[in-house]
Write a protein that holds these residues in place. Structure first.
Motif, PDB file in Angstrom:
ATOM      1  N   UNK A   1       0.809  -1.210   0.000  1.00 52.00           N
ATOM      2  CA  UNK A   1       0.000   0.000   0.000  1.00 52.00           C
ATOM      3  C   UNK A   1       0.854   1.277   0.000  1.00 52.00           C
ATOM      4  N   UNK A   2       1.940   1.257   0.741  1.00 48.86           N
ATOM      5  CA  UNK A   2       2.790   2.448   0.838  1.00 48.86           C
ATOM      6  C   UNK A   2       4.205   2.044   1.222  1.00 48.86           C
ATOM      7  N   UNK A   3       5.116   2.980   1.116  1.00 46.63           N
ATOM      8  CA  UNK A   3       6.511   2.829   1.510  1.00 46.63           C
ATOM      9  C   UNK A   3       7.313   2.042   0.489  1.00 46.63           C
ATOM     10  N   UNK A   4       8.327   2.627  -0.112  1.00 46.29           N
ATOM     11  CA  UNK A   4       8.856   3.969   0.153  1.00 46.29           C
ATOM     12  C   UNK A   4       8.072   5.094  -0.515  1.00 46.29           C
ATOM     13  N   UNK A   5       7.137   4.775  -1.408  1.00 47.89           N
ATOM     14  CA  UNK A   5       6.286   5.804  -2.012  1.00 47.89           C
ATOM     15  C   UNK A   5       5.061   5.993  -1.121  1.00 47.89           C
ATOM     16  N   UNK A   6       4.829   7.209  -0.658  1.00 45.63           N
ATOM     17  CA  UNK A   6       3.803   7.419   0.367  1.00 45.63           C
ATOM     18  C   UNK A   6       2.509   8.040  -0.162  1.00 45.63           C
ATOM     19  N   UNK A   7       2.504   8.554  -1.365  1.00 43.81           N
ATOM     20  CA  UNK A   7       1.253   9.070  -1.929  1.00 43.81           C
ATOM     21  C   UNK A   7       0.580   8.005  -2.792  1.00 43.81           C
ATOM     22  N   UNK A   8       1.361   7.361  -3.653  1.00 45.31           N
ATOM     23  CA  UNK A   8       0.815   6.293  -4.489  1.00 45.31           C
ATOM     24  C   UNK A   8       1.890   5.260  -4.770  1.00 45.31           C
ATOM     25  N   UNK A   9       1.482   4.021  -4.927  1.00 47.56           N
ATOM     26  CA  UNK A   9       2.397   2.980  -5.386  1.00 47.56           C
ATOM     27  C   UNK A   9       1.784   2.318  -6.616  1.00 47.56           C
ATOM     28  N   UNK A  10       2.632   1.842  -7.495  1.00 49.46           N
ATOM     29  CA  UNK A  10       2.161   1.307  -8.773  1.00 49.46           C
ATOM     30  C   UNK A  10       1.318   0.045  -8.562  1.00 49.46           C
ATOM     31  N   UNK A  11       1.771  -0.847  -7.670  1.00 51.38           N
ATOM     32  CA  UNK A  11       0.991  -2.034  -7.306  1.00 51.38           C
ATOM     33  C   UNK A  11       0.614  -1.867  -5.836  1.00 51.38           C
ATOM     34  N   UNK A  12      -0.469  -1.133  -5.600  1.00 51.45           N
ATOM     35  CA  UNK A  12      -0.775  -0.668  -4.246  1.00 51.45           C
ATOM     36  C   UNK A  12      -1.668  -1.610  -3.454  1.00 51.45           C
ATOM     37  N   UNK A  13      -2.442  -2.469  -4.107  1.00 47.94           N
ATOM     38  CA  UNK A  13      -3.313  -3.372  -3.374  1.00 47.94           C
ATOM     39  C   UNK A  13      -3.593  -4.613  -4.224  1.00 47.94           C
ATOM     40  N   UNK A  14      -4.434  -5.508  -3.682  1.00 44.31           N
ATOM     41  CA  UNK A  14      -4.668  -6.773  -4.367  1.00 44.31           C
ATOM     42  C   UNK A  14      -5.434  -6.571  -5.666  1.00 44.31           C
ATOM     43  N   UNK A  15      -6.132  -5.438  -5.814  1.00 47.08           N
ATOM     44  CA  UNK A  15      -6.840  -5.148  -7.052  1.00 47.08           C
ATOM     45  C   UNK A  15      -5.877  -4.940  -8.210  1.00 47.08           C
ATOM     46  N   UNK A  16      -4.915  -4.038  -8.021  1.00 44.68           N
ATOM     47  CA  UNK A  16      -3.900  -3.819  -9.057  1.00 44.68           C
ATOM     48  C   UNK A  16      -3.066  -5.076  -9.266  1.00 44.68           C
ATOM     49  N   UNK A  17      -2.827  -5.790  -8.172  1.00 46.04           N
ATOM     50  CA  UNK A  17      -2.037  -7.018  -8.233  1.00 46.04           C
ATOM     51  C   UNK A  17      -2.688  -8.051  -9.148  1.00 46.04           C
ATOM     52  N   UNK A  18      -3.969  -8.337  -8.894  1.00 48.08           N
ATOM     53  CA  UNK A  18      -4.622  -9.375  -9.689  1.00 48.08           C
ATOM     54  C   UNK A  18      -4.881  -8.908 -11.118  1.00 48.08           C
ATOM     55  N   UNK A  19      -5.100  -7.602 -11.307  1.00 47.07           N
ATOM     56  CA  UNK A  19      -5.255  -7.090 -12.675  1.00 47.07           C
ATOM     57  C   UNK A  19      -3.970  -7.323 -13.466  1.00 47.07           C
ATOM     58  N   UNK A  20      -2.837  -7.042 -12.836  1.00 51.02           N
ATOM     59  CA  UNK A  20      -1.560  -7.257 -13.506  1.00 51.02           C
ATOM     60  C   UNK A  20      -1.337  -8.748 -13.768  1.00 51.02           C
ATOM     61  N   UNK A  21      -1.649  -9.578 -12.780  1.00 56.12           N
ATOM     62  CA  UNK A  21      -1.455 -11.019 -12.929  1.00 56.12           C
ATOM     63  C   UNK A  21      -2.335 -11.581 -14.048  1.00 56.12           C
ATOM     64  N   UNK A  22      -3.555 -11.092 -14.152  1.00 56.42           N
ATOM     65  CA  UNK A  22      -4.460 -11.557 -15.211  1.00 56.42           C
ATOM     66  C   UNK A  22      -3.986 -11.075 -16.580  1.00 56.42           C
ATOM     67  N   UNK A  23      -3.413  -9.891 -16.627  1.00 54.52           N
ATOM     68  CA  UNK A  23      -2.911  -9.341 -17.872  1.00 54.52           C
ATOM     69  C   UNK A  23      -1.692 -10.121 -18.366  1.00 54.52           C
ATOM     70  N   UNK A  24      -0.856 -10.556 -17.422  1.00 55.10           N
ATOM     71  CA  UNK A  24       0.401 -11.209 -17.799  1.00 55.10           C
ATOM     72  C   UNK A  24       0.212 -12.657 -18.231  1.00 55.10           C
ATOM     73  N   UNK A  25      -0.675 -13.393 -17.582  1.00 55.80           N
ATOM     74  CA  UNK A  25      -0.897 -14.765 -18.014  1.00 55.80           C
ATOM     75  C   UNK A  25      -1.054 -15.750 -16.875  1.00 55.80           C
ATOM     76  N   UNK A  26      -1.331 -17.015 -17.178  1.00 57.40           N
ATOM     77  CA  UNK A  26      -1.642 -18.025 -16.158  1.00 57.40           C
ATOM     78  C   UNK A  26      -0.485 -18.350 -15.217  1.00 57.40           C
TER      79      UNK A  26
END
Length: 429
Positions: free
Chosen positions: A221-246
């Motif tokens: 969610x945070x650290x070392x970037x405290x305003x935003x992180x590129x993969x900040x939660x499980x939503x962005x995580x699973x979106x990236x995982x689904x985009x990349x492949x099985x």
């Protein structure tokens, strides 16, 4: 090779075996009244394994100070010595997760030979593009895989490809990628473009994965970037995982979520969509504290294992998560903390095995909230220490692991051959 002799462990176990047999017999009788065979549960406990992070064997620190411990490992070979002792005591930590470039060596075949001698295997390998290393051409101050500069992104990609190569030499089967990319000020970063650059970079790494490997994405969610992180939660995580492949799945670190987030539900969702890659187990009070597993929220950890054991019982497709500890030890002996934590994670697993699933499903179907909750609490409130101790004993571990470790004098012994370097053996601050 510094080890605690098996004969010493056996000698210490003889002091406790009579009491353990009595406690085990009593618990077995109690469980049998609920139709539970203690031998079946103990056999499952013996099979349970959780990996030790190489960096966890050194003393961590804070932004303000670090207080080195006695006899800290100075390199990956000495980290392996400590990992072997942790497994000698716990009998449930037979694998190690290395972090590169912290654990780089000139000869990986030699490192593999040494781990084989210790009876240790290698699990997920971890890359590091959240720190600048000596001599690297481009800085990660403003990001790595999502950096605005193409050359910096390529440098980060190549490092991950090197990590895969090193992992193959050790026999590992997965790559864990966590990046500190993000921003500290509103407007500093274009959210979509940074995520696009991250995905573009990750696709290049994914394309080079061996056929029998997985890639695990770790969010934070945070650290070392405290305003935003590129993969900040499980939503962005699973979106990236689904985009990349099985072969790409999400990794859950218990300290990387917003306060009061329902982590067990996240675990359930990831299982349902075949995207649960594994765990970094630890505990948290305020944020990403990396405290000892089960030290603050043992019920939450149990509820997570309720979902995991449920998926195991239902034989859900694609369910094969990797379990690993990920902790920072500032005021304790890291070996003792890792022994304790491994046992606490194993404890949560064993307790989840005791849940009467048919009864629980019945209460859920009947919308009986009190009885469903009590069904979970009945298993959670039971002391399963005799099962854990018996599983350790039968696997050649220590009935009383912390007491046996202290009695061995291992830390004082290795201190003689490991003078302090003044540096940080864990690789992090």
């Amino acid at each position: 090779m510094q080890r605690i002799e098996k004969s010493f462990i056996e000698e210490q176990n003889q002091r406790h075996i009579d009491d353990l047999n009595k406690d085990f017999s009593y618990l077995g009788e109690k469980l049998s009244r609920s139709g539970i065979d203690i031998e079946t549960v103990t056999a499952a406990a013996e099979k349970f394994q959780i990996a030790v992070p190489s960096w966890g064997t050194g003393t961590g620190g804070t932004r303000f100070a670090r207080f080195p411990g006695v006899g800290e490992p100075r390199n990956i070979y000495e980290k392996l010595e400590d990992c072997a002792v942790i497994n000698d005591m716990s009998a449930c930590t037979d694998s190690v997760s290395p972090h590169f470039p912290w654990d780089c060596v000139d000869d990986f075949s030699e490192l593999k030979q040494k781990s084989d001698e210790f009876g240790l295997s290698w699990i997920a390998v971890n890359s590091n593009t959240f720190q600048d290393q000596q001599g690297q051409a481009h800085s990660y101050k403003f990001g790595s895989l999502s950096h605005t500069d193409a050359a910096t992104r390529q440098q980060a990609i190549e490092h991950n490809l090197d990590v895969i190569k090193w992992g193959q030499a050790l026999g590992a089967k997965s790559l864990t990628v966590w990046v500190g990319d993000g921003s500290n000020h509103p407007g500093q970063q274009h959210f979509q473009r940074s995520f696009e650059r991250y995905l573009e970079s990750m696709k290049k790494i994914y394309a080079e994965l061996p056929s029998d490997w997985e890639m695990h994405i770790e969010h934070k969610m945070f650290e070392p970037a405290f305003y935003s992180t590129v993969i900040q939660d499980w939503g962005s995580n699973i979106l990236a995982a689904m985009e990349l492949g099985p072969k790409c799945k999400s990794l859950v670190d218990l300290g990387h979520h917003a306060p009061n987030v329902n982590i067990e539900m996240i675990v359930s969702r990831l299982i349902q969509f075949k995207k649960l890659g594994g765990f970094h187990f630890n505990d948290s009070k305020y944020g990403d504290d990396d405290l000892d597993s089960g030290s603050l929220h043992p019920y939450q950890q149990f509820l997570i294992f309720n979902e995991l054991v449920d998926a195991e019982a239902r034989q859900q497709e694609g369910f094969a998560p990797a379990y690993m500890l990920d902790q920072s030890h500032n005021v304790t002996d890291p070996i003792e903390s890792l022994i304790n934590s491994a046992a606490e994670v194993q404890r949560s697993y064993v307790k989840a095995l005791l849940i009467d699933r048919d009864a629980l499903y019945g209460h859920q179907t009947a919308n009986d909230a009190i009885m469903a909750s009590n069904e979970l609490k009945k298993a959670f409130n039971l002391d399963v220490s005799p099962i854990l101790a018996m599983a350790r004993y039968r696997a050649g571990g220590a009935i009383e692991p912390i007491a046996t470790y202290r009695q061995s004098g291992y830390r004082q012994l290795v201190a003689k051959s490991r003078p302090s370097t003044g540096g940080n053996t864990s690789g992090i601050v």
